[in-house]
Design a protein around this motif. Sequence first.
Motif, PDB file in Angstrom:
ATOM      1  N   HIS A  49       0.825  -1.205   0.000  1.00  0.00           N
ATOM      2  CA  HIS A  49       0.000   0.000   0.000  1.00  0.00           C
ATOM      3  C   HIS A  49       0.867   1.266   0.000  1.00  0.00           C
ATOM      4  N   ARG A  50       1.868   1.306   0.855  1.00  0.00           N
ATOM      5  CA  ARG A  50       2.719   2.494   0.941  1.00  0.00           C
ATOM      6  C   ARG A  50       3.545   2.693  -0.321  1.00  0.00           C
ATOM      7  N   ARG A  51       4.129   1.618  -0.841  1.00  0.00           N
ATOM      8  CA  ARG A  51       4.933   1.740  -2.072  1.00  0.00           C
ATOM      9  C   ARG A  51       4.048   2.189  -3.239  1.00  0.00           C
ATOM     10  N   TRP A  52       2.838   1.691  -3.251  1.00  0.00           N
ATOM     11  CA  TRP A  52       1.904   2.049  -4.329  1.00  0.00           C
ATOM     12  C   TRP A  52       1.561   3.538  -4.256  1.00  0.00           C
ATOM     13  N   ASN A  53       1.229   4.004  -3.068  1.00  0.00           N
ATOM     14  CA  ASN A  53       0.909   5.429  -2.909  1.00  0.00           C
ATOM     15  C   ASN A  53       2.092   6.317  -3.264  1.00  0.00           C
ATOM     16  N   ALA A  54       3.291   5.907  -2.872  1.00  0.00           N
ATOM     17  CA  ALA A  54       4.488   6.688  -3.179  1.00  0.00           C
ATOM     18  C   ALA A  54       4.728   6.749  -4.681  1.00  0.00           C
ATOM     19  N   LEU A  55       4.345   5.673  -5.384  1.00  0.00           N
ATOM     20  CA  LEU A  55       4.585   5.608  -6.829  1.00  0.00           C
ATOM     21  C   LEU A  55       3.847   6.720  -7.571  1.00  0.00           C
ATOM     22  N   HIS A  56       2.604   6.985  -7.188  1.00  0.00           N
ATOM     23  CA  HIS A  56       1.829   7.979  -7.940  1.00  0.00           C
ATOM     24  C   HIS A  56       1.570   9.261  -7.142  1.00  0.00           C
ATOM     25  N   ALA A  57       2.289   9.453  -6.058  1.00  0.00           N
ATOM     26  CA  ALA A  57       2.041  10.621  -5.201  1.00  0.00           C
ATOM     27  C   ALA A  57       2.181  11.934  -5.964  1.00  0.00           C
ATOM     28  N   ALA A  58       3.195  12.019  -6.807  1.00  0.00           N
ATOM     29  CA  ALA A  58       3.449  13.271  -7.525  1.00  0.00           C
ATOM     30  C   ALA A  58       2.827  13.292  -8.916  1.00  0.00           C
ATOM     31  N   GLN A  59       2.131  12.241  -9.293  1.00  0.00           N
ATOM     32  CA  GLN A  59       1.570  12.157 -10.644  1.00  0.00           C
ATOM     33  C   GLN A  59       0.357  13.072 -10.769  1.00  0.00           C
ATOM     34  N   GLN A  60       0.380  13.937 -11.763  1.00  0.00           N
ATOM     35  CA  GLN A  60      -0.743  14.838 -12.024  1.00  0.00           C
ATOM     36  C   GLN A  60      -1.571  14.383 -13.225  1.00  0.00           C
ATOM     37  N   GLU A  61      -0.904  13.827 -14.224  1.00  0.00           N
ATOM     38  CA  GLU A  61      -1.624  13.390 -15.403  1.00  0.00           C
ATOM     39  C   GLU A  61      -2.408  12.103 -15.088  1.00  0.00           C
ATOM     40  N   SER A  62      -3.487  11.865 -15.817  1.00  0.00           N
ATOM     41  CA  SER A  62      -4.321  10.697 -15.544  1.00  0.00           C
ATOM     42  C   SER A  62      -3.643   9.405 -15.964  1.00  0.00           C
ATOM     43  N   TYR A  63      -2.703   9.498 -16.920  1.00  0.00           N
ATOM     44  CA  TYR A  63      -2.041   8.288 -17.422  1.00  0.00           C
ATOM     45  C   TYR A  63      -0.564   8.566 -17.578  1.00  0.00           C
ATOM     46  N   ARG A  64       0.234   7.616 -17.120  1.00  0.00           N
ATOM     47  CA  ARG A  64       1.689   7.754 -17.257  1.00  0.00           C
ATOM     48  C   ARG A  64       2.278   6.381 -17.583  1.00  0.00           C
ATOM     49  N   PHE A  77       5.214  -0.270 -18.616  1.00  0.00           N
ATOM     50  CA  PHE A  77       4.604  -0.224 -17.296  1.00  0.00           C
ATOM     51  C   PHE A  77       3.835   1.086 -17.208  1.00  0.00           C
ATOM     52  N   ASP A  78       2.516   0.994 -16.953  1.00  0.00           N
ATOM     53  CA  ASP A  78       1.764   2.239 -16.906  1.00  0.00           C
ATOM     54  C   ASP A  78       0.901   2.332 -15.654  1.00  0.00           C
ATOM     55  N   VAL A  79       0.624   3.575 -15.278  1.00  0.00           N
ATOM     56  CA  VAL A  79      -0.163   3.906 -14.097  1.00  0.00           C
ATOM     57  C   VAL A  79      -1.320   4.793 -14.557  1.00  0.00           C
ATOM     58  N   THR A  80      -2.544   4.336 -14.286  1.00  0.00           N
ATOM     59  CA  THR A  80      -3.732   5.103 -14.653  1.00  0.00           C
ATOM     60  C   THR A  80      -4.450   5.536 -13.380  1.00  0.00           C
TER      61      THR A  80
END
Length: 782
Positions: A422-437, A495-498
């Motif tokens: 959970h923590r690693r996941w939150n840290a992964l997208h903490a600074a992400q502003q765009e909907s898809y990366r 590898f993508d994050v939505t």
Amino acid sequence: MSWTVAVRALCEYTAKRGDLDLRFTPSPTADEGRAGHLVVAGRRPAHYETEVAVSGTWGELTVRGRADGYDTLARRVEEIKTYRGDLDAMRDNHRALHWAQVRIYGWLLCEKLGLDAIELALVYYDIGTQRETVLTEAATASDLKAHFDDHCSRFLAWARAEMAHRAARDAALTALRLPFDDFRSGQRTLAESVYRAAVSGRCLLAQAPTGIGKTIGTLFPLLKACPRAGLDKLYFLTAKSSGRQLALDTLQRLAQAQGAPEDPAVDATAALPLRVIELVAREKSCEHPDKACHGESCPLARGFYDRLPAARHAAVAARRLDRAALRAIALDHGVCPYYLSQELVRWSDVVVGDYNYYFDVSALLPMLGAQNGWRVGVLVDEAHNLPDRARSMYSAELVQTRLDAVRRRAPKPLANALMRVHRRWNALHAAQQESYRAGDTLPADLIAALEQACATIGDYFAEHPQPHDAELERFYFDALHFARLAERFDQHSLFDVTLAPPHAVRGARSKRSTLCVRNVVPAGALRPRMAQAHCVALFSGTLAPSGYYADMLGLPDETVSVDIGSPFSAAQLDVYVTGGISTRYRDREGSLASIADLVGEQFARQPGNYLCFFSSYDYLERAANVFTSRHAHAPVWLQSRTMDEAAQQAFIARFVPDGCGVGFAVLGGAFGEGVDLPGTRLIGTFIATLGLPQVNDVNEQMRERMQQLYGAGFDYTYLIPGLRKVVQAAGRVIRTPEDRGVVYLLDDRFSRADVRALLPAWWRVQTWSVGTRRAGAVALLP
């Protein structure tokens, strides 16, 4: 004639007993199993030998294998088994199988080394704790020989029948005849290419026109080549159930053509002793979906292995085992149809099933083939579907809201491991502003936390037998799949994050996302499967350009590529490209009246059955509404979003010979390929789209990666896949040399040279201009 069998295969035939028991117990992966064997071997003294090759004979039977380990001083043979959790919970049928194996190895070593006695050891190595449990047994050579003789005698009775079957099968296949006087034009070239590929052990990529008769044009020559090429089995792999049925029907027709009596009461398969089995998904063949797969729950699992020999005997005698025939035999003997089918793969000549049975990550057929050393020939039907299907097989998603649900009710021993994820996941997208990366590297910290969580959950499941929490179990399987595909991650994946929209997650106080290991080019995963087969023939009406499919599918450098000329003439099909119509998204509303009137005028000029294809259900429905409002006399039927199999059949049933009406369908859907409507059942199609995949973040990332890898980003991502669907849909019109029809390509982009290059060479394409004569009317000018 002799028969060679692996020690494991021999014991699986003779030593398994009791219930089928598939209650979930976390088992080591193949890599963990190999690592466990190395750990155990590393703990042994220097004189300890590993992977000791042994073999022995009994009558016509040769038994071969590799003993895991042998201590030369202690005269002890070891069979090493890796596991997780409670050893006492191991199923009795597994333990019986393990003892049978080590006793066979014991005798083969006694015979090889001239020993009069040997110590047998089952070494159970717990992957989680790294502890060994060693069960030993002293045995004399005479006792082990008696054990070996008993198992071999029971297997050899079956093997002799199998050898007789193989001899009869090969004799019949050598004399195999076509069920008609001669090949169609172009069909002979296809058949000859398949035969040569089989005999030479090569890969073939064959583009052959829709309607040529590719199923019999590939099955017949590969069956004919089986004796000469020494093939044990033939796999016919399809993307859809309709393809499976066509293959089964073709095999039945071949059998009936080999001099069998016309009397339906006489078994037509007698002249062609070929065992054919259809593999069907578990959810479609389960008789008791409300029960678990073990003897305490399901009556068809109880005593499965005790009743298996009689069921197996009846099944191989029946020879033709489609879904219905297999089910009848299974229920008559009180065993599970799905797992009976998996057992019968070993004793079948032709296996008909979905792509996933051979190409998926943990596919059944290559696993059995490797264990048994089979030489197989593979036919891949409608192979243009394989790139997309393979991408989905080698992609994996994880949804964060599912982790949230699991964490809320997870057992206490799992809390820390899940919290780390959970923590690693939150840290992964903490600074992400765009909907898809998207990126070309994996988050190492998150993957490590995920792997640790999988190990922790697996150990917990092993120590706490079922029932398990359904959501926890689902997350575990999803996470395992994700982690295993992460191990394969390379330049052919993303590898993508939505990020989920803020309003989409009720009660969420922070960002939530979906992670995906997304396969872009499945070549690396498919290449070993292509290499494992003796020969592979991939065929379709749309395999151009061949370089695209070679790149996507990992075909060997020596692959033979053939483009079979069409048996049809340009005079049979009028193909029109319309100017003045654009089906681009921004222009769709303005295209509706022109399309409706063009269809209406063609229908009035030549009444009959037509199919209109569109890029989406929304476009389809709006076009149908405009058409019915302007041409109310024409019968209309529509494909819907929620069509089940019965509704699809009803849609197709509307296309009767000499009928009149217009069907509206989605390009790339159920009716765009695999539908056979010969003669006057269909006399024309209108295709109001280039079929290009939607422009979105994912496809744009794929385009960029294709550009990097092949310098053809747009073509590989959009143009080739799109035009493939167009050609498939148009191919529904001309199915026989007697057919006549028309195809309208409704978009000005069809006039472009790069688009025209992907259309069949035998088409004579004409250009029509669409202009307005008066309000609501359309003039067609050649």
